[in-house]
Design a protein around this motif. Structure first.
Motif: not given
Length: 115
Positions: A97-98, A40-41, A44, A67, A46-47
Motif C-alpha cells: 500500500h505504501r 512512510a513505514l 503513519d 508502522t 502518509l497513511f
C-alpha cells in the motif's frame, strides 16, 4: 511479529510516481526515495493523509496504518534499475500500500526472506 527482508526493484525510478500527486513521491533520486519509503513505514503520516482523503475514512482498514519504527530501507543503483533492500516487521499488504501511494506499480518484488 517476524521481521522480513524484502528485495524490490524499480526499473525507472526517475519516472516512478503514485497515481495521486498528493501522496506520490516527488524526490530527486534513490537516496530521497529510500528516505521517503523509510519514513512512510516508520510512522503513519502518509497513511493518515491518504485515509483522510477517502470518501469514508472510517471504512478504511485500520490495519493499513500499521508502522514499524525500526524499518530500514537501503537502495543501490544497478544500470538504470534501483534495487531496494527493505527490512521490516510489517506485512506485505502494508508495504504494498505504501509503495503504491509513493510510486504506483513501478516496483517489483524480487524476493522475500526472514530477516
Amino acid at each position: 511479529m517476524a521481521r522480513n527482508h524484502y528485495y524490490l526493484s524499480i526499473a525507472d525510478l526517475a519516472h516512478a510516481r503514485g497515481d495521486d500527486p498528493r501522496f506520490a513521491w516527488d524526490g530527486a533520486g534513490p537516496i530521497d526515495f529510500a528516505a521517503a519509503l523509510q519514513q512512510a513505514l516508520r510512522d503513519d503520516t502518509l497513511f493518515r493523509r491518504w485515509r483522510a482523503a477517502q470518501p469514508d475514512p472510517d471504512a478504511v482498514d485500520a490495519g493499513l496504518g500499521a508502522t514499524d519504527p525500526a524499518a530500514q530501507v537501503q537502495v543501490q543503483v544497478a544500470d538504470l534499475r534501483t534495487d531496494v533492500d527493505l527490512i521490516t516487521d510489517l506485512p506485505m499488504s502494508v508495504v504494498r500500500h505504501r509503495l503504491y501511494l509513493l510510486i504506483g506499480a513501478a516496483w517489483q518484488l524480487r524476493d522475500l526472506r526472514a530477516a
